[in-house]
Design an enzyme around this catalytic site. Sequence first.
Site, PDB file in Angstrom:
ATOM      1  N   LYS A 124     -29.389 -22.802  18.276  1.00 14.97           N
ATOM      2  CA  LYS A 124     -28.676 -21.803  19.084  1.00 14.97           C
ATOM      3  C   LYS A 124     -28.585 -20.498  18.293  1.00 14.97           C
ATOM      4  O   LYS A 124     -28.134 -20.496  17.143  1.00 14.97           O
ATOM      5  CB  LYS A 124     -27.271 -22.296  19.422  1.00 14.97           C
ATOM      6  N   ASP A 135     -27.640 -17.611  23.059  1.00 16.81           N
ATOM      7  CA  ASP A 135     -26.252 -17.629  23.535  1.00 16.81           C
ATOM      8  C   ASP A 135     -25.680 -16.209  23.503  1.00 16.81           C
ATOM      9  O   ASP A 135     -24.975 -15.826  22.582  1.00 16.81           O
ATOM     10  CB  ASP A 135     -25.473 -18.575  22.593  1.00 16.81           C
ATOM     11  N   LYS A 147     -24.222 -14.769  26.457  1.00 16.13           N
ATOM     12  CA  LYS A 147     -23.117 -14.729  27.439  1.00 16.13           C
ATOM     13  C   LYS A 147     -23.072 -13.429  28.244  1.00 16.13           C
ATOM     14  O   LYS A 147     -22.098 -12.665  28.185  1.00 16.13           O
ATOM     15  CB  LYS A 147     -21.772 -14.923  26.732  1.00 16.13           C
ATOM     16  N   THR A 186     -12.988 -21.536  25.636  1.00 20.11           N
ATOM     17  CA  THR A 186     -11.963 -22.463  25.127  1.00 20.11           C
ATOM     18  C   THR A 186     -10.864 -21.725  24.363  1.00 20.11           C
ATOM     19  O   THR A 186      -9.812 -22.270  24.094  1.00 20.11           O
ATOM     20  CB  THR A 186     -12.591 -23.554  24.236  1.00 20.11           C
ATOM     21  N   ARG A 189     -17.423 -33.108  16.017  1.00 24.71           N
ATOM     22  CA  ARG A 189     -17.155 -33.360  14.598  1.00 24.71           C
ATOM     23  C   ARG A 189     -17.433 -34.819  14.277  1.00 24.71           C
ATOM     24  O   ARG A 189     -17.230 -35.678  15.124  1.00 24.71           O
ATOM     25  CB  ARG A 189     -15.672 -33.061  14.267  1.00 24.71           C
TER      26      ARG A 189
HETATM   27  O1  C5P Z   1     -19.159 -24.711  13.690  1.00 23.09           O
HETATM   28  P1  C5P Z   1     -18.886 -25.294  15.041  1.00 23.09           P
HETATM   29  O2  C5P Z   1     -19.478 -26.681  15.235  1.00 23.09           O
HETATM   30  O3  C5P Z   1     -17.430 -25.229  15.424  1.00 23.09           O
HETATM   31  O4  C5P Z   1     -19.698 -24.327  16.016  1.00 23.09           O
HETATM   32  C1  C5P Z   1     -19.625 -24.435  17.407  1.00 23.09           C
HETATM   33  C2  C5P Z   1     -20.485 -23.374  18.051  1.00 23.09           C
HETATM   34  O5  C5P Z   1     -20.273 -23.429  19.449  1.00 23.09           O
HETATM   35  C3  C5P Z   1     -20.178 -21.954  17.635  1.00 23.09           C
HETATM   36  O6  C5P Z   1     -21.392 -21.209  17.705  1.00 23.09           O
HETATM   37  C4  C5P Z   1     -19.194 -21.483  18.683  1.00 23.09           C
HETATM   38  O7  C5P Z   1     -19.238 -20.098  18.872  1.00 23.09           O
HETATM   39  C5  C5P Z   1     -19.734 -22.200  19.912  1.00 23.09           C
HETATM   40  N1  C5P Z   1     -18.757 -22.403  20.993  1.00 23.09           N
HETATM   41  C6  C5P Z   1     -17.562 -23.094  20.823  1.00 23.09           C
HETATM   42  N2  C5P Z   1     -16.699 -23.245  21.885  1.00 23.09           N
HETATM   43  C7  C5P Z   1     -17.014 -22.731  23.072  1.00 23.09           C
HETATM   44  C8  C5P Z   1     -18.201 -22.037  23.264  1.00 23.09           C
HETATM   45  C9  C5P Z   1     -19.064 -21.882  22.183  1.00 23.09           C
HETATM   46  O8  C5P Z   1     -17.280 -23.579  19.736  1.00 23.09           O
HETATM   47  N3  C5P Z   1     -16.199 -22.934  24.084  1.00 23.09           N
END
Ligand code: C5P
Length: 232
Positions: free
Chosen positions: A32, A59, A61, A119, A181
Amino acid sequence: MGKDVIIACDFDSAEKTFAFLDKFTGRKPFVKIGMELYYAEGPSIVREIKKRGHKIFLDLKLHDIPNTVKKSMAVLSRLDVDMTNLHAAGTVRMMEGAIEGLTRPDGTRPLLIAVTQLTSTDQESMEKDLLIKEPIADVVMHYAHNAKLAGLDGVVCSPLEAGKVHETCGEKFLTVTPGVRFADGDIGDQKRVMTPAEAKKIGSDYIVVGRPITAAEDPVAAYERCVREFVD
Ligand code: C5P
């Protein structure tokens, strides 16, 4: 395209991105590219990563008047990305314009995914700042329904919402879910998280994983663990 793990390449330069991607000598991950990297390096970063054999979720948006989004999507489509996105809040007409712009002369196009409510927006800020008084879960489902009406392929949502989105919009409507996670990992600033195995069980089609892979001591092993838990 089937279930896959998408690595969020949240880096601020091409140099850091390539240093990271160079570690993957076997399977080339779906990546991404978000605003940070795209604004730092421009469209050339997309072409270069594509040339290395990766699938790309761009991404950015998009959210503007239908004509501007349509024309911008036509440009992104020529970059030959595999998936891109926009804000469902831009209306059904804007989303229809996006599909039109994204579709190539041969009828093919990248997957188009809608962001519903971010979110980072909660019930309180939605009511106070946006004057939307409905329950946020209903707003998310309504936006997902609008995206489906406009002909989009799916939505970005929390893994916790993926089951409900499939119930509302059908099993084939894609759910792309961040907030993943490992069971024994750091949660960081994410609030509602799931493991890759749980996301698979609940029906996510793609998981977007950033720091659990990018900040891992061994990113390739962390990626392979995600694939094992989510895809295999
Ligand atoms: O590091 P992490 O796993 O938290 O990264 C999640 C990715 O998904 C980041 O690029 C974040 O911007 C994106 N994202 C998110 N929640 C959303 C939309 C996008 O964490 N609702």
